[in-house]
Design a protein around this motif. Structure first.
Motif, short mmCIF file in Angstrom:
data_model
loop_
_atom_site.label_atom_id
_atom_site.label_comp_id
_atom_site.label_asym_id
_atom_site.label_seq_id
_atom_site.Cartn_x
_atom_site.Cartn_y
_atom_site.Cartn_z
N TYR A 80 0.85 -1.20 0.00
CA TYR A 80 0.00 0.00 0.00
C TYR A 80 0.88 1.25 0.00
O TYR A 80 0.65 2.19 -0.78
CB TYR A 80 -0.89 -0.06 1.24
CG TYR A 80 -2.02 0.94 1.33
CD1 TYR A 80 -1.78 2.30 1.48
CD2 TYR A 80 -3.35 0.51 1.33
CE1 TYR A 80 -2.82 3.21 1.60
CE2 TYR A 80 -4.40 1.41 1.46
CZ TYR A 80 -4.13 2.76 1.60
OH TYR A 80 -5.17 3.65 1.73
N LEU A 105 -11.62 7.83 6.31
CA LEU A 105 -11.38 7.29 4.97
C LEU A 105 -11.03 5.82 5.09
O LEU A 105 -10.43 5.40 6.08
CB LEU A 105 -10.21 8.02 4.28
CG LEU A 105 -10.33 9.54 4.14
CD1 LEU A 105 -9.06 10.09 3.49
CD2 LEU A 105 -11.56 9.93 3.34
N GLY A 106 -11.38 5.05 4.09
CA GLY A 106 -10.99 3.65 4.08
C GLY A 106 -12.07 2.77 3.48
O GLY A 106 -12.92 3.23 2.73
N ALA A 160 -7.38 5.37 -6.43
CA ALA A 160 -6.67 6.23 -5.49
C ALA A 160 -7.16 7.66 -5.58
O ALA A 160 -7.62 8.12 -6.62
CB ALA A 160 -5.16 6.18 -5.76
N CYS A 204 1.43 4.34 -2.88
CA CYS A 204 1.30 5.76 -2.54
C CYS A 204 2.59 6.52 -2.86
O CYS A 204 2.54 7.68 -3.31
CB CYS A 204 0.93 5.92 -1.07
SG CYS A 204 -0.72 5.27 -0.66
N ASN A 218 -14.72 9.82 -2.47
CA ASN A 218 -13.82 10.17 -1.38
C ASN A 218 -13.11 11.50 -1.61
O ASN A 218 -12.82 12.22 -0.65
CB ASN A 218 -12.82 9.03 -1.14
CG ASN A 218 -13.40 7.93 -0.28
OD1 ASN A 218 -13.43 8.05 0.94
ND2 ASN A 218 -13.89 6.87 -0.91
N LYS A 251 0.01 13.07 -0.45
CA LYS A 251 -0.40 11.84 0.21
C LYS A 251 -1.52 11.21 -0.61
O LYS A 251 -2.16 11.88 -1.43
CB LYS A 251 -0.86 12.10 1.64
CG LYS A 251 0.26 12.54 2.58
CD LYS A 251 -0.19 12.59 4.03
CE LYS A 251 0.97 12.95 4.96
NZ LYS A 251 0.57 12.93 6.39
N SER A 252 -1.76 9.92 -0.38
CA SER A 252 -2.80 9.19 -1.12
C SER A 252 -3.62 8.34 -0.16
O SER A 252 -3.17 7.98 0.93
CB SER A 252 -2.18 8.28 -2.19
OG SER A 252 -1.53 9.02 -3.19
N ALA A 253 -4.82 7.99 -0.62
CA ALA A 253 -5.64 6.96 0.01
C ALA A 253 -6.12 6.05 -1.10
O ALA A 253 -6.45 6.53 -2.21
CB ALA A 253 -6.83 7.58 0.76
N MET A 270 -5.29 16.26 1.92
CA MET A 270 -5.53 14.84 2.19
C MET A 270 -5.64 14.55 3.68
O MET A 270 -6.36 13.65 4.10
CB MET A 270 -4.43 13.99 1.57
CG MET A 270 -4.41 13.98 0.05
SD MET A 270 -5.89 13.25 -0.70
CE MET A 270 -5.83 11.57 -0.08
N ASP A 271 -4.94 15.31 4.49
CA ASP A 271 -4.96 15.09 5.93
C ASP A 271 -6.14 15.75 6.63
O ASP A 271 -6.27 15.67 7.85
CB ASP A 271 -3.66 15.58 6.56
CG ASP A 271 -2.51 14.60 6.38
OD1 ASP A 271 -2.77 13.42 6.08
OD2 ASP A 271 -1.34 15.02 6.53
N THR A 308 -5.07 11.11 -4.75
CA THR A 308 -3.75 11.64 -4.43
C THR A 308 -3.83 13.15 -4.44
O THR A 308 -4.48 13.73 -5.32
CB THR A 308 -2.71 11.17 -5.47
OG1 THR A 308 -2.70 9.75 -5.51
CG2 THR A 308 -1.32 11.69 -5.14
#
Length: 450
Positions: free
Chosen positions: A101, A314-315, A298, A105, A132, A119-121, A306-307, A300
């Motif tokens: 993972y 998120l998830g 993703a 990212c 998201n 950053k990415s999720a 992102m934070d 990004t």
């Protein structure tokens, strides 16, 4: 060496008897709302060829809708995903994380536009990624509204249906939809009333005026656009439009989101289509071509945006599945090692060269557009009036399918044939596919169905 011979072979009618048997089974057990472009049942895919259960080999101009850019069984994807399968299939990154993972990212931070901290999720699908991105933008700005564009496509969940422009088949009967979604004009050069040369500036002015007057820029969390509009007809926004919208977003504290789900990962001859005009989005959504056919997506973006979502906000159970992450590392490795951006540019050169000659012969082709291996022709009844010709698009696709060439249609008016060959397709297959398209156009003209 390809496991599937890279040559077209037609040994039965399309679809063949074994495919027809499977289709009969499918009708009994698969929901009718799940359609298929061509009901030939696949056994193997490699390079530019799809092999079906009857032994037919079709030239692939679809790539599973821009997914198998590295081919349907790329060596690095298979090798890395197989190794991961032997170790473990799942733990859920939100329970006990794993390195794959993080590697994905890190690659996304390296490859996406801009030199800011990113950053990415990771998620499962393009629609999840877009949804998201909206959540993140709202968390960051503390604003409710989202702006999207005419002809845009962003998914099939409730929120992304609201973001998507086209009603049928994506939205019809599925409402009510999520609120606070607002649609504004896009610079569709071919159909812009005052001409393509004016589309960029005029569409941007109209869009910004609508946002300011009807929504209030101070209420907008995100502006979301595909840098090349996919399902809407492979529309390239006229030059100047995207930079103007980015500046407007930046000036008004709005998160600018580039939806690169279909256009990303070398598809347009650049890692991401927004690079064409030097666009640096705040957030970028990716999926499709990211993992060589394994389900991965993703978001990004700028680290501070992102934070903004709280921990646990998120998830998803399968988001960033370890096997899919391994596939993504293999796909990106393939793209780099084989210079698939360069191959996409060569595909554009070949396709646009051939299609331009066809346009001179067949008045039905109103417009040729797109970049890299994301090319389309818009079919019209009369080049002067530009009246859409969806019947011809359907007939041409059917003629191509019968000859063993898989092509897809799209467009708000249903009159666009889109070409998304794998970036690893051989030039001989590319030209053979174009021969089939030219033959189909000749048949349409001869039958006066245009």
């Amino acid at each position: 060496m390809s496991s599937v011979p890279q040559e077209r072979r037609i040994v039965t009618a399309i679809p063949g008897p074994k495919s027809q048997e499977l289709q009969a089974r499918r009708v009994n057990t698969v929901a009718g709302g799940v359609g298929s472009v061509l009901p030939v049942f696949t056994t193997r895919v490699d390079g530019g060829i799809i092999e079906d259960v009857d032994g037919n080999r079709l030239i692939d101009f679809g790539s599973g809708i821009a997914v198998t850019s590295v081919g349907g069984s790329a060596e690095a994807v298979v090798r890395r995903a197989s190794a991961q399968l032997e170790d473990f299939t799942h733990t859920c990154f939100m329970v006990t994380p794993y390195e794959g993972y993080i590697e994905v990212c890190e690659q996304l931070a390296e490859l996406t536009p801009g030199d800011h901290a990113k950053k990415s999720a990771l998620f499962n699908s393009g629609a999840e990624a877009v949804e998201n991105a909206v959540k993140i933008a709202r968390a960051y700005t503390k604003r409710p509204a989202v702006v999207v564009f005419d002809h845009g496509y962003h998914g099939r969940t409730n929120l992304t249906m609201a973001l998507t422009a086209k009603n049928m088949p994506y939205k019809q009967g599925f409402g009510p939809f999520a609120p606070e979604v607002h649609r504004v004009p896009v610079a569709y050069g071919y159909r812009w009333p005052t001409g393509a040369e004016n589309a960029g500036a005029e569409a941007a002015k109209a869009a910004m005026e609508q946002i300011t007057k009807q929504i209030g820029a101070e209420n907008v969390a995100a502006i979301i656009i595909e840098p090349v509009l996919g399902e809407g007809g492979f529309i390239e926004p006229a030059k100047g439009f995207l930079p103007a919208m980015v500046k407007f977003a930046n000036d008004n504290g709005i998160v600018f989101v580039a939806d690169e789900i279909q256009s990303g990962f070398c598809r347009t001859g650049q890692w991401f289509a927004c690079e064409d005009e030097g666009i640096v989005p705040d957030l970028i959504t990716t999926a499709k071509g990211i993992a060589g056919g394994l389900p991965l997506a993703a978001v990004t973006g700028r680290a501070e945006i992102m934070d903004a979502a709280h921990a646990g906000g998120l998830g998803g159970t399968y988001g960033g599945n370890p096997v899919a992450c391994a596939g993504a590392i293999g796909a990106i490795e393939t793209m780099k090692e084989q210079d698939l951006n360069g191959k996409a540019k060569r595909i554009e050169e070949v396709m646009k060269g051939r299609l331009s000659k066809m346009q001179e012969k067949f008045g039905i082709i109103g417009d040729i557009r797109g970049r890299g291996a994301m090319i389309a022709i818009e079919l019209v009844k009369d080049p002067a009036t530009k009246e859409p010709n969806p019947e011809a698009a359907t007939a041409l696709a059917k003629a191509c399918h019968a000859e063993g060439l898989l092509v897809l249609t799209c467009g708000t008016y249903g009159n666009v044939l889109r070409f998304l060959p794998p970036l690893v397709i051989g030039e001989d297959l590319l030209n053979e596919g174009l021969d089939i398209i030219e033959g189909g156009l000749a048949i349409l003209e001869a039958n006066e169905t245009v």
